[in-house]
Scaffold this motif. Sequence first.
Motif, mmCIF file in Angstrom:
data_model
loop_
_atom_site.group_PDB
_atom_site.id
_atom_site.type_symbol
_atom_site.label_atom_id
_atom_site.label_comp_id
_atom_site.label_asym_id
_atom_site.label_seq_id
_atom_site.Cartn_x
_atom_site.Cartn_y
_atom_site.Cartn_z
ATOM 1 N N GLN A 27 29.137 62.981 24.621
ATOM 2 C CA GLN A 27 28.317 63.173 25.815
ATOM 3 C C GLN A 27 27.851 64.610 25.982
ATOM 4 O O GLN A 27 27.890 65.160 27.086
ATOM 5 C CB GLN A 27 29.100 62.716 27.069
ATOM 6 C CG GLN A 27 29.220 61.206 27.179
ATOM 7 C CD GLN A 27 27.886 60.571 27.515
ATOM 8 O OE1 GLN A 27 27.325 60.805 28.569
ATOM 9 N NE2 GLN A 27 27.355 59.756 26.603
ATOM 10 N N CYS A 28 27.408 65.222 24.898
ATOM 11 C CA CYS A 28 26.943 66.597 24.996
ATOM 12 C C CYS A 28 25.535 66.680 25.588
ATOM 13 O O CYS A 28 25.165 67.697 26.146
ATOM 14 C CB CYS A 28 26.969 67.289 23.638
ATOM 15 S SG CYS A 28 25.675 66.757 22.489
ATOM 16 N N GLY A 29 24.744 65.610 25.436
ATOM 17 C CA GLY A 29 23.394 65.619 25.999
ATOM 18 C C GLY A 29 22.331 66.158 25.064
ATOM 19 O O GLY A 29 21.159 66.243 25.428
ATOM 20 N N GLY A 30 22.715 66.519 23.845
ATOM 21 C CA GLY A 30 21.755 67.089 22.905
ATOM 22 C C GLY A 30 20.621 66.129 22.561
ATOM 23 O O GLY A 30 19.478 66.535 22.345
ATOM 24 N N THR A 32 19.310 63.769 24.531
ATOM 25 C CA THR A 32 18.389 63.788 25.670
ATOM 26 C C THR A 32 17.567 65.065 25.660
ATOM 27 O O THR A 32 16.356 65.057 25.930
ATOM 28 C CB THR A 32 19.180 63.671 26.989
ATOM 29 O OG1 THR A 32 19.861 62.425 27.001
ATOM 30 C CG2 THR A 32 18.284 63.782 28.195
ATOM 31 N N ALA A 33 18.226 66.177 25.298
ATOM 32 C CA ALA A 33 17.545 67.471 25.297
ATOM 33 C C ALA A 33 16.388 67.495 24.305
ATOM 34 O O ALA A 33 15.346 68.081 24.564
ATOM 35 C CB ALA A 33 18.538 68.572 24.960
ATOM 36 N N GLY A 34 16.533 66.835 23.186
ATOM 37 C CA GLY A 34 15.510 66.920 22.154
ATOM 38 C C GLY A 34 14.509 65.781 22.187
ATOM 39 O O GLY A 34 13.518 65.796 21.463
ATOM 40 N N SER A 46 21.499 60.067 26.102
ATOM 41 C CA SER A 46 22.941 60.288 26.309
ATOM 42 C C SER A 46 23.482 59.371 27.390
ATOM 43 O O SER A 46 24.592 58.833 27.260
ATOM 44 C CB SER A 46 23.243 61.751 26.640
ATOM 45 O OG SER A 46 22.387 62.220 27.656
ATOM 46 N N ARG A 78 20.007 65.740 15.326
ATOM 47 C CA ARG A 78 20.637 66.904 15.953
ATOM 48 C C ARG A 78 22.060 66.634 16.427
ATOM 49 O O ARG A 78 22.781 67.542 16.773
ATOM 50 C CB ARG A 78 19.812 67.351 17.163
ATOM 51 C CG ARG A 78 18.398 67.776 16.837
ATOM 52 C CD ARG A 78 18.265 69.268 16.728
ATOM 53 N NE ARG A 78 17.045 69.630 16.019
ATOM 54 C CZ ARG A 78 15.931 70.051 16.591
ATOM 55 N NH1 ARG A 78 15.859 70.164 17.898
ATOM 56 N NH2 ARG A 78 14.888 70.368 15.852
ATOM 57 N N CYS A 79 22.454 65.348 16.473
ATOM 58 C CA CYS A 79 23.739 65.011 17.091
ATOM 59 C C CYS A 79 24.911 65.662 16.377
ATOM 60 O O CYS A 79 25.079 65.489 15.168
ATOM 61 C CB CYS A 79 23.938 63.498 17.109
ATOM 62 S SG CYS A 79 25.546 63.029 17.797
#
Lengths: 131, 662
Positions: A27-30, A32-34, A46, A78-79
């Motif tokens: 659940q880092c959100g990376g 969603t970020a990209g 995420s 990127r995950c």
Amino acid sequence: MSTPVDDGALIRQIEQLSDQTITDCYQCGGCTAGCPVGEIMEPPPSRAIRLLQLGRVHELLDSQGIWLCASCMVCGNRCPRGVDYAKIAEACRAIKLRAKYSRVDPDTIVIDETEEIPQQAFVAGFRKFAG
Amino acid sequence: MSSATEPKTDQRSGGPRVGVFVCHCGINIAGTVNIPELVKRAGNVPGVVAAADYQYCCSDPGQNLIRETIAKERLDRVVVACCSPTLHEKTFRKTCAAAGLNPFLCEIANIREQCAWVTKDKDEATDKASDIVALTVARATYDAPLVATGVPVKKRALVVGAGIAGIQVSLDIANAGYEVLLVEKEPSVGGHMSQIFATFPSLELGRSILVPKMMEMLASPGIRLMTYSEVEKVSGHIGDFKVRIRRKARYVDPEACTGCGLCVTACPATTKSEFDRNLAERKAIYLLDPQALPGKPVIDPETCFRMRRGECGACAEICPENAVKYDDEDELLEETVGAIVLATGYQLIDQEQIALYGIGRVQDVIDGMGFERLLSATGPTSGEIRRPSDGKVPKKVVFVQCVGSRDQFHGVPYCSKICCMYTAKNALIYKQRVPEGEATVCYIDVRTPGKGAEEFYRAATESGVKYVRGKVSKVFRTADKIVVWSADTLAGEKVELEADMVVLASALVPSRSGVDLARQLKIQIGASGFLAEAHPKLRPVETLTGGFYLAGTCQGPKDILETVVQSSAAAAKVLALFGQDKLYGEPTVALVDAEVCVGCGNCEKTCAYEAVKVDPVLRVAVVTEALCAGCGACAVSCPSGAVSHLNFSKRGYCAAIEEVVK
């Protein structure tokens, strides 16, 4: 949807179809970020995986988000844990489509619009959005 | 040479007198193995004159039983059927020695890990235990009463690396009265701590707490500091290492030089300063930092105009002391030490690996250490927070955590441990210096171990630093702003942040030269890439190679506190070694029968410890006992049977096999 499968089996099916392990996600959100459509995808990648981790699979299957995924693959690329959300979204769409669900019903497409849309887009669109 | 000899006659004529002691180990063994039956069967094994059992043989009453039986039955061999030898072989050997029996005539039959713990059926377990006991008794009858020979210990230490870890180790050893050779590859000491502006959680200035340690080290009569030097080769063994050190050519005579710095001002050649994370330039003749200790510059031949193309002599011309020596050469020194401590430190992950975060590609994206340099009075911006591109004070700074850490696919799988704290510190200091500025930290977790750490993080948030939970995916420029794509997973959304400057908390990796040296010395390197400790919990400062110890970040990411703790621990291990005049290893080493050996060299090729070599004059193999680990590989590889492994003889094994198959 009236397929009488329990949620645990459904999540396992998603994991099998996508070849991803839902519990790997921290659940880092990376993702969603990209995501290029991250602002309008609901739920974004995420949070979508979070729903699966919590067993709320039907919320995800009934969502708009899984249909917005363009399979650009940035998320999986990127995950940090190697989880590919694009594949998970694809698996969710497959489950819906195999149950004869259509996101876009061919009958609702107006003739005038078709003159603007290239043939290839129709074919791809039906394959992706129509059960 | 060992004072033991391989028994050449059959020990059985005249008969050995073996005592077998079966341990219940509570229910660990007794719960699966039928003890009375095992004792009965043990009593029938040839050579056994006494067989007994006890609840816990390792206990005082258990050991008493063994001692009393040795005396009463005049035992000349003891077999204890119990747990793994790793646990109590030493214990029972001591027990036998106390009863007057050579400790190497005591053998362990492992009927716990290798039997009771892995067998479900009780009859099967009892049969197997009885076989294990019988074969151990057979092998024991071929044991010889070995005596360990001691090697003298040279009470002098080599410490590689003079950062805070190496400095602390050296101080602790020197203060105990022993000599230390402290070797540092850079021209001055202090390591990364000398680059850091402030430390967490106290915000004490790095220099303020480092300089007293450096001064104490420089003043210590027991510490011989060699800067701009590297360890090139090590041979020998614990207690007696021969070390070759290369003192690199400085081109400046440190005795004559007064550290006035005129040469640096005169030098026309420049290059990027690694000390300042490439945010500033330095000259070819340079000090790492104006406050470097020792404050004597060196010339970098790669950058120097004179050394590259024969032009220029500006430094020599201006030097009032004639200290510049263009004809200086590397010097090789040979030293003998008894212990070596590796304190080679860390470096930040290569910028290429974390390029997606913009460093090296997008202007004004810097790393955490770069930010420390911006804060430092002797840094690229004289201590003012100004961005590299245009020198303006950034009004929006985004701090990114976990850059390359916790990510096996794009960096390293581990957490770099210190970044959450130093990012909070840097963000807090930014808010103090630029109160109207915005500081945002993009994080996945905020890890605050240690005293005062959680409170410090709270202070950072109270000073106005915003924490947004999401891993950054993209950093790029549009017009005059940097854009950061991240997420706020707590709100469940993607976020886009604008920044004037981005500071990356890049992953820590072990210093490359340290790893190269460790490889050369055959020191184990762990899966993480850091130098491997002998045991992750119980032996954190030793390595698996005797005489080599670890201190500081070369063993794993850690902060200054933990580094100092570990350094003192490593020093304690060295002092324990120096407290002995002679080191006694296990005498179960390899032995070469010179009359049988043909000098083929198979053993030399097989040995992983370089402990057996064919002597060029004698033309037979010779074992260096101090290096021999007693693994037996050479004995196996010898085609003529000239090499034997003491107390692990072929005859002993044959007798053991015969007991099992009959």
